[in-house]
Design a protein around this motif. Structure first.
Motif: not given
Length: 309
Positions: A1-9, A54-58, A86-87
């Motif tokens: 997910m982090s990589a996907a967000m960076e890609f969009l940026e 990513i959102m808090d897992r708890e 998030m995307l």
């Protein structure tokens, strides 16, 4: 997910294609829950207390409990929904949501995974959002298959294909303007030893084991079970169907969505079967060097009835 967000940026100011394939919902439900409750995560960056960005897992567990839903069985769904959210939020933040086409689609059903039965097998959700190009809330009953996605992306991007370049799919862009625009007359399905063609009304399925599979099954009962229930057998989770081992199957999808009433031996439908077999053969001939039963003889192909004993 982090990589996907960076890609969009990084690509927000130019045309881009992002494929985000989550494996989150594969595996037993308990494993989804365990992934959320584990205190440490092992990644390429070392041990992390929580995934970056990513959102808090708890909170996933907490929200499900507050909603009265069982976290063990539903954690994966909510976690995936959060990820998709998030995307979409990122596209809005970057100001490119209106002219970005987002497609959400599953790879196969669950209860009949590994088979070619329609419900819970080959028929999956497909949701496409493109505010600048598709009217909101439109539902279509037209036929498409996964090979049509590439053709569609090429069409939208104005890609000029090299001479002789073969495409398995067709563009579904006509549906973006007219939900009743026909894209294809039938879809082609393949899984292990099984092949099928399906129209809006009919489902015609075949089962043709290869020489190697027949020889393996003749060894012992365990080999039979392994071949038939494995993905290479083409039956897998569809073996609860009483017709699962039939070499030919014909179902009326408008009257028998569960595909339990095999009409293949009814002389009334001989003409329908002939038409569907012609469709299947036409599709199979597109694949060079891939024999299959009596449709494309040769190699290790076996016709129907080779394992009746």
């Amino acid at each position: 997910m982090s990589a996907a967000m960076e890609f969009l940026e990084e690509h927000k100011d130019q045309p881009f294609f992002l494929y985000y394939g989550t494996t989150l919902l594969h595996g037993p439900n308990k494993e989804w829950y365990n992934s959320l409750t584990e205190k440490e995560l092992v990644t390429a960056e070392g041990f992390l207390e929580k995934p970056v960005g990513i959102m808090d897992r708890e909170s996933v567990i907490t929200r499900l409990e507050e909603a009265g839903l069982d976290p063990v069985n539903n954690a994966g769904y909510l976690w995936m929904d959060d990820s998709l959210g998030m995307l979409l939020d990122k596209l809005e933040e970057l100001g490119i949501a209106d002219n970005t086409l987002v497609c959400f689609v599953a790879d196969h059903g669950s209860k009949r995974k590994g088979s070619l039965y329609t419900i819970d097998g080959t028929e999956v959700p497909c949701i496409i959002s493109w505010p600048a190009g598709i009217e909101k809330g439109v539902v279509t009953e037209e036929l498409i298959q996964n090979t049509d996605f590439v053709s569609t992306w090429f069409d939208l991007a104005g890609v000029e294909l090299p001479e002789g370049y073969k495409m398995d799919g067709v563009s579904m862009t006509p549906l973006f303007k007219d939900r009743n625009a026909p894209v294809r007359d039938y879809v082609f399905n393949e899984m292990g030893a099984s092949r099928a063609v399906k129209t809006k009304e009919w489902s015609y399925m075949t089962l043709r084991f290869t020489t190697d599979q027949v020889e393996e099954m003749r060894k012992n009962e365990r080999s039979i079970e392994k071949t038939l229930t494995g993905l290479s057998g083409g039956i897998s989770r569809g073996r609860d169907n009483p017709n699962a081992l039939s070499y030919h199957q014909l179902y009326n999808l408008k009257k028998d969505r569960a595909e339990t009433n095999n009409l293949v031996d009814n002389p009334k439908y001989a003409g329908t079967i002939e038409e569907l077999r012609a469709m299947l053969k036409e599709e199979l001939l597109k694949f060079e060097g891939r024999p299959y039963g009596e449709f494309v003889p040769g190699g290790n192909a076996q016709g129907p009835g080779t394992f009746d004993d």
